[in-house]
Design an enzyme around this catalytic site. Structure first.
Site, PDB file in Angstrom:
ATOM      1  N   TYR A  59      41.930  27.171 -15.867  1.00  0.00           N
ATOM      2  CA  TYR A  59      42.515  27.871 -17.031  1.00  0.00           C
ATOM      3  C   TYR A  59      43.595  28.883 -16.687  1.00  0.00           C
ATOM      4  O   TYR A  59      44.081  29.573 -17.552  1.00  0.00           O
ATOM      5  CB  TYR A  59      41.411  28.551 -17.857  1.00  0.00           C
ATOM      6  CG  TYR A  59      40.483  29.469 -17.074  1.00  0.00           C
ATOM      7  CD1 TYR A  59      40.874  30.746 -16.717  1.00  0.00           C
ATOM      8  CD2 TYR A  59      39.209  29.046 -16.707  1.00  0.00           C
ATOM      9  CE1 TYR A  59      40.033  31.578 -16.002  1.00  0.00           C
ATOM     10  CE2 TYR A  59      38.364  29.858 -15.988  1.00  0.00           C
ATOM     11  CZ  TYR A  59      38.779  31.130 -15.641  1.00  0.00           C
ATOM     12  OH  TYR A  59      37.951  31.945 -14.920  1.00  0.00           O
ATOM     13  N   LYS A  60      43.963  28.969 -15.415  1.00  0.00           N
ATOM     14  CA  LYS A  60      45.044  29.892 -15.046  1.00  0.00           C
ATOM     15  C   LYS A  60      46.369  29.142 -15.126  1.00  0.00           C
ATOM     16  O   LYS A  60      46.833  28.853 -16.219  1.00  0.00           O
ATOM     17  CB  LYS A  60      44.730  30.505 -13.687  1.00  0.00           C
ATOM     18  CG  LYS A  60      43.532  31.458 -13.818  1.00  0.00           C
ATOM     19  CD  LYS A  60      42.981  31.965 -12.528  1.00  0.00           C
ATOM     20  CE  LYS A  60      41.824  32.911 -12.844  1.00  0.00           C
ATOM     21  NZ  LYS A  60      40.918  33.110 -11.715  1.00  0.00           N
TER      22      LYS A  60
ATOM     23  N   ASP B 265      39.708  29.086  -1.837  1.00  0.00           N
ATOM     24  CA  ASP B 265      39.703  29.257  -3.280  1.00  0.00           C
ATOM     25  C   ASP B 265      41.158  29.264  -3.748  1.00  0.00           C
ATOM     26  O   ASP B 265      41.908  30.180  -3.414  1.00  0.00           O
ATOM     27  CB  ASP B 265      38.988  30.566  -3.638  1.00  0.00           C
ATOM     28  CG  ASP B 265      38.874  30.754  -5.140  1.00  0.00           C
ATOM     29  OD1 ASP B 265      39.783  30.284  -5.864  1.00  0.00           O
ATOM     30  OD2 ASP B 265      37.904  31.390  -5.593  1.00  0.00           O
TER      31      ASP B 265
END
Ligand SMILES: *Cc1c(COP(=O)(O)O)cnc(C)c1O
Length: 398
Positions: free
Chosen positions: A224-225, A199
């Site tokens: 979106y990070k 991940d």
């Protein structure tokens, strides 16, 4: 060194201006949780709505939309993931992408009954693994990790064996920022005959992870990070090319099928990475990711990592000098640390609303950690200093 000198010497400082201004903001220290919007993305989304959607309407699907998830995936693979084309695609949410790849991996290791994951992994990863294990009667083998660390080859090896089907870890731990030794752990899992799913939510766009070179089987990551795709932006997934034929993902939707517009009977997966898609791709949601991938390409991922290390080094120095009662809950070795740090103090929970009111925006991780996420292209050294000074000032008033 002072923040001003560091900012003056920072070759990436000119990029700060590319982001949308936020009124009243003193220090945004949460770019690892929700990246800031690029000004280019405001224009791109507007142009997409008016020209592509408004102008072309349903013809857009024939004019490039269907290929866009794969095209962005290839760019992202080249710029940030060391992945040759045809292995990365923009997909569903991270949670759904994880679910699909976990199930696909387990099916490719029939007869094996164990999944290895760490206790400190992000909740969605743990919950998925627990749910799938329950459905299939598999056993979850938990790696216990130190509070300021994460998974290591030494901690993982004793849990691997002939029953291990799949290993699921985060490249960079969401709380401690521990940067795992991905190639070594991947090798151990392969020696045991298992597949590995990484991940990359907290590393993509900030810590380079050459997936092809490291022999990674499967990976997912957040849009979106550090990829600044905006709230709820879709994730991406990576499937090593050699595995694409062997793996079947479980959500057999029409847009992952070989001939979607024939509307035929019976599902047959599309060849290659497209076979890992399910339904209609989120066209609007993936637009901003293109701008961040382009910016990473312009700045260079190694330069981004170098600034990231400098930012977290600076933050650790400031914490040591200004917050002597707080404990660093992240690695001191920058080589084993991602793009954020977590600091613990029993009174930090009380501080959070006050900080947010003053325009200083970190986030909070239970039980008592403030997490400082320093997104290199949108964060200045001055911001880091202002934020940590505000934490120290407020703590002194409690
Ligand atoms: C942010 C994050 C997720 C988020 O998953 P969503 O489906 O986008 O909510 C998953 N895993 C990790 C490690 C994360 O950091």
């Amino acid at each position: 060194m002072h923040a001003a000198e560091l900012d003056a010497a920072d070759p990436l400082a000119p990029y700060l201006d590319r982001f949308v201004a936020s009124p009243g903001l003193v220090a945004y220290l949460d770019g690892n949780s929700l990246g800031r919007p690029l000004r280019a993305s405001v224009e791109r989304v507007q142009a997409f709505l008016t020209e592509e959607w408004g102008g072309r309407l349903i013809r857009g699907w024939d004019e490039g939309w269907l290929d866009l998830p794969l095209a962005i995936g290839d760019d992202l693979g080249r710029v940030a993931l060391g992945a040759a084309p045809g292995q990365v695609t923009i997909a569903d949410s991270t949670t759904v992408s994880l679910y699909k790849l976990i199930r696909a991996a387990l099916d490719a290791r029939p007869g094996r009954t164990e999944i290895v994951i760490d206790r400190d992994n992000f909740p969605t990863d743990r919950y998925l693994v627990e749910g799938i294990a329950r459905d299939r009667g598999l056993t979850v083998r938990w790696v216990e990790t130190p509070h300021d660390g994460g998974v290591t080859p030494e901690l993982v090896e004793p849990l691997l064996g002939p029953a291990t089907a799949l290993v699921v870890f985060s490249s960079v731990a969401y709380r401690s920022a521990w940067f795992a030794d991905i190639p070594a752990i991947t090798r151990l899992a392969h020696d045991a005959g298992a597949l590995v799913l990484w991940d990359l939510c907290h590393s993509v766009g900030v810590v380079p992870t050459p997936l092809d070179e490291w022999g990674v089987d499967l990976a997912v990551g957040c849009g979106y990070k550090y990829l600044n795709g905006g709230p709820g932006a879709p994730s991406f997934l990576y499937v090593r090319s050699e595995l694409q034929e062997q793996l079947r993902q479980p959500i057999q939707g029409w847009l992952g099928s070989a001939r979607p517009f024939e509307m035929g009977q019976g599902y047959e997966p599309a060849a290659g990475i497209r076979g890992f898609l399910s339904g209609t791709p989120p066209m609007v949601g993936m637009q901003p990711i293109r701008d961040m991938v382009a910016l990473l390409d312009e700045a260079g991922i190694d330069a981004v990592r170098a600034k990231s290390v400098a930012l977290t080094e600076f933050a650790v120095e400031l914490v040591d000098s200004l917050l002597p009662d707080a404990a660093l809950a992240s690695p001191r070795d920058a080589g084993r640390r991602g793009g954020h740090i977590t600091i613990d103090h029993p009174r930090f929970a009380e501080l959070m609303p006050l900080l947010w009111e003053r325009g200083v925006i970190p986030d909070f991780r239970r039980p008592d950690g403030i997490r400082l996420g320093l997104s290199p292209l949108s964060t200045s050294f001055a911001e880091v200093e202002a934020g940590i000074r505000e934490i120290a000032t407020l703590l002194a008033t409690l």
